[in-house]
Design a protein around this motif. Sequence first.
Motif: not given
Ligand SMILES: [Fe+2]
Length: 269
Positions: A5, A7, A42, A80, A194, A196
């Motif tokens: 996961h 981004h 996303h 996601d 996750d 970013h």
């Molecule tokens: Fe996410």
Amino acid sequence: MIDLHSHILAFLDDGAEDIVTSIAMARIAVADGITHMACTPHIVPGKYENSTATILPAMHSLQVMLDAQSIPLRLTSGADVHIAPDLLDRLQAGDIPTLNHTRYFLLEPPHEILPPRLEEFAARLLEAGFVPIITHPERLSWAGRHFDVIQRLADLGCPLQLTADSLTGVFGPVARQLSERILREGRASFFASDAHGASWRKPVLSGAFALVAEQFGRQDAEQMFHHRPAAILSNAEPAEILPTLRTVSRGRARKSFAQRLVARVLGNE
Ligand SMILES: [Fe+2]
């Protein structure tokens, strides 16, 4: 370790703001011991209108750049995905990328409100042959009040993905406590970053790995940071992904009535 996961792809959502950041994130991940990373932008209707058509070319292009700079990180595709009425249709049409083209995909429930009939929605996806992985349940604002829903989703067959930074406390005490509860109850399937960015919410898993290894043993940490994510990428059966294997292997799982009966007959109980 494998991070399912992230981004890391630039320009597609609120993750990496440019290619320089994407490459910096890849270097951080490699330095942390991550060898494979799923690119999971996303998909939020009306906000981040991503699809297979936007995600796969961006992933391939970043992989070319990483290879050119000899950064040893293997990328794979994913998304996601927020709940939407046409989600199943889009999955079936191949318009929403699952993780490495498998049956598994990341499903991000709304953060602020528990949507009605979430379990029915997940059950319909499972019946159709897709396996929704519930992303970071410990960070959903309603998770503490409706923890039974999280438990039932896991029991239904939806793997739960915890965030590494939740366990290390970056997301605050509530997310840490809920992570610990999900771990203690044996319901966590695996961890992911996750990530970013390269300065905040970085692609780092090693701190959480160390905490899980310390509290539950190295074998369990390897399950949650390597073996189960690898099994997902190879489209293994859900039984290999769901955490019952971990609890059974540690002898903490509650035996079924039939198992108890057999044990009693054999004189083991
Ligand atoms: Fe996410």
